[in-house]
Design an enzyme around this catalytic site. Structure first.
Site, PDB file in Angstrom:
ATOM      1  CB  CYS A   6      38.724  41.822  42.139  1.00 11.71           C
ATOM      2  SG  CYS A   6      39.609  42.799  43.364  1.00 11.71           S
ATOM      3  CG  LEU A   7      44.578  40.194  38.509  1.00  8.08           C
ATOM      4  CD1 LEU A   7      44.835  39.170  39.623  1.00  8.08           C
ATOM      5  CD2 LEU A   7      44.570  39.479  37.165  1.00  8.08           C
TER       6      LEU A   7
END
Length: 149
Positions: A49-50
């Site tokens: 999750c970036l």
């Protein structure tokens, strides 16, 4: 110049990169193959999750940015406010000392070079001949517990 990656320093991870047909206009899919304890990495799938990959992707970015900037920054500065791994995020916010210890344990168990070079049960090997079209657009690279300039 090399930067230490804090708790993850010395660990080595296999990273799976899947490039969509519309790459570089659409972001690649990035996941850790071997386990890592991190609030912004799903413990089961290894998905990352970036924001810069998932929402803010630009064709100006390339895979070099992912490996030399984005992933090292993710390891240095976890964001427990937007977790994929809620347990890791909760532990990080409630008991930082215990979280740090658990991260180091995960590195010891799952991120040693000699351990990740051996395929695990259910993991594809380079010898696999049954390769789908999607798999031909992906690659596995290693990221070690160091960041570049």
């Amino acid at each position: 110049m090399l930067l230490a990656l804090g708790l993850y320093e010395g660990g080595v991870w296999k990273i799976r990169v899947e490039l969509p047909d519309a790459y570089p206009y659409k972001s690649p899919s990035i996941r850790f193959v071997n386990k890592i304890l991190h609030p912004n990495v799903d413990e089961t799938s290894g998905s990352v999750c970036l924001d810069v990959i998932n929402q803010s992707w630009s064709p100006m970015f390339d895979l070099l940015n992912i490996f030399e900037v984005f992933l090292p920054q993710l390891l240095l500065y976890p964001n427990p406010s937007h977790p994929l791994n809620r347990d890791a995020a909760s532990l990080m916010m409630k008991d930082r000392k215990q979280y740090d210890q658990k991260v180091k344990e995960f590195c010891e168990l799952y991120a040693k070079k000699e351990n990740i070079m051996k395929p695990t049960a259910g993991e594809e090997t380079d010898d696999d001949e049954d390769v789908t079209e999607e798999e031909t657009c992906s690659s596995e690279d290693e990221i070690d517990g160091r960041a570049g300039p």
